[in-house]
Design an enzyme around this catalytic site. Sequence first.
Site, PDB file in Angstrom:
ATOM      1  N   LYS A 116       0.832  -1.201   0.000  1.00  0.00           N
ATOM      2  CA  LYS A 116       0.000   0.000   0.000  1.00  0.00           C
ATOM      3  C   LYS A 116       0.870   1.255   0.000  1.00  0.00           C
ATOM      4  O   LYS A 116       0.541   2.258  -0.638  1.00  0.00           O
ATOM      5  CB  LYS A 116      -0.931  -0.004   1.215  1.00  0.00           C
ATOM      6  N   GLU A 200      -2.887   6.789   8.034  1.00  0.00           N
ATOM      7  CA  GLU A 200      -3.603   7.828   7.305  1.00  0.00           C
ATOM      8  C   GLU A 200      -4.560   8.564   8.235  1.00  0.00           C
ATOM      9  O   GLU A 200      -5.021   8.007   9.237  1.00  0.00           O
ATOM     10  CB  GLU A 200      -4.415   7.218   6.160  1.00  0.00           C
ATOM     11  N   ARG A 292      -6.699  -8.549  -8.136  1.00  0.00           N
ATOM     12  CA  ARG A 292      -7.399  -9.823  -8.265  1.00  0.00           C
ATOM     13  C   ARG A 292      -8.874  -9.542  -8.481  1.00  0.00           C
ATOM     14  O   ARG A 292      -9.317  -8.396  -8.452  1.00  0.00           O
ATOM     15  CB  ARG A 292      -7.232 -10.649  -6.991  1.00  0.00           C
TER      16      ARG A 292
END
Length: 674
Positions: A116, A200, A292
């Site tokens: 990420k 975050e 995916r």
Amino acid sequence: MFQTLLIANRGEIACRVAATARRLGLRTVAVYSDADADAQHVRACDQAVRIGGPEPRDSYLKIDAILAAARAAGAHAVHPGYGFLSENEHFARACEEAGLIFVGPPAQAIAAMGSKSAAKALMERAGVPLVPGYHGDEQAPDFLHRQADAIGYPVLIKASAGGGGKGMRIVESSGAFLGALRSCQREAASSFGDDRVLIERYITKPRHIEIQVFGDQHGQYVYLFERDCSVQRRHQKVIEEAPAPGMTAERRQAMGEAAIAAARAVNYVGAGTVEFIAEQDGRFYFMEMNTRLQVEHPVTELITGHDLVEWQLRVADGQPLPARQEDLRIDGHAIEVRIYAENPDKDFLPSIGTLRTLRYPEHAAFAPGPVRIDSGVRQGSVISPFYDPMIAKVITHGADREQARRRLIRTLADTQVAGVHTNKTFLQRLLGDAAFAQADLDTGLIPRRHDALFPQAGAVPAAVLSLAACALLARQGLPGRGRSPAPPADPWSARDGWRVGGDYHQTLSLMVGEQRHDLRLERQEQNWRLQAADGVHLLDWQAAARPDQPEAQSLRVWLDGAEHRGQVLQDGDQLQVSLDGADWTLSLFDPLLAAGQGRDEGHGGRLTAPMPGKIIALNVDAGASVKRGDVLLVMEAMKMEHSILAPADGTVTELFFAVGDQVPEGAELAAMEH
């Protein structure tokens, strides 16, 4: 097209891939662990190969074992499904090196988006808006703590290699940061083999909107519109729908083009999902890209009319995308929920056991249509502690959102599950909640509507109690009024409750949660009466057992002349009553057992395992003084952590297990003196 496909996964996605591959004329090969030897996906394929023990690390996460199975079966391609190795760059590269077609993106694309932190940096360079946060490589706890303090609370800690809500925590204050960080890192390491995290700013009342993208080997890309996955618990999606309510054509195009830009940046091939967090005013920020197929892909299939698994197989074979962007249209609305073996009334603890009953409405189908069921289990399957406890995905399509919503509520009401606790009734309440019905969506909807979604136990309708009581009487062979069977040749073998010189009566005690309901059933000649806490009622009933489902009874009950129709499923001492679209779980109360348990209560505090699992952390030693609410130890079950808390102030006198031990449900974990 290649001829033999190995499916390197289990459960409903393996069944789904097998069905599409068969339609395309491909031969399919399943892999299975010892726990899945008789699983549905094994039966769905042409061939099956054992790859190891029940723990995922001993089977579905073993790259060498899966490649050996592919060689033994003569497979040409491998479909990774979702979960397990589906986003593992090493697995994708190993398949390529073994001469196998990997039905997914190239290893370098998985690597680019798999972290990420790296993906955020890539998107920042591409000009995609990001939520303020820290996405770097430095992982020292004190450093991360300072970064969180600088960002400002609340913050969100997320596993850098994660997904599915694993390794994710909201932290409200600086003092809670380090404890949450340790928990995230443990869960991330257990689920993904990587304990790195990012931090975050946590956006209040955000929406979670994702874009389905597809790329082929010829450099062509399309987006198949959006899905709204805002309704979540513990950062895991509960309801997914497409299209997103309130989405404008302009914002849809902007998000779609941003998603394609993200895919182009890593030369993406195949199915992928670019996830955005959106503010209520429409501003959106890149979160991550799942490299995916997603669990919620059926809602996209139902609104576009395209089979995304077929697209995956064709693209992997080198064929161009089956459609261009200008060819794609949105038709109606689709909503998906997942029926899980879990107990919402006990903080969604997983429920382990055998599916004694699993029946769907007759109009449901395992194919696209107004009502679609995707499942990897069947009646008689065992929900084990080793894998995700999903029983089925239920997806409905309608001309508009309201029709799809009402259709889904009705479908859940007509679905029967017994043998384990499920979230079915919770899902019905959630779909019927005013906020969801009005599309007032954000990721905090469930906690925001907690009181409505988790109502306090109230009065149990007399009709529910009467259905349960009549089902038990009918199972004993006792008939309702005026419905006595023909006299048997031997009157002494009759089972109609007749007594010489007296009337028949029976007492029952039924538990609904912590509430006990004492009932007295009386038969005077051919007339039945039910005596309950609210008074005496006239009672009559008809019961019909299903030949294909002996534990289920359909009943018509007349209570004081008013008719009620419902169904009762019995599993041992447990009774599941379905009435007017709602389910009630009752149990027979055994006063002797209760008295025995009561005698044990004076022996001090006993802390037991709420579900089967593994001890992953001990926070105290024997002899430690603790306060009420302190975390004594942490268990892991079905890839989720569960903390065992001190029920009161006191001293821990003994710990009965060590880190790494597997414990069964109900096992005594620790002893305390208060």
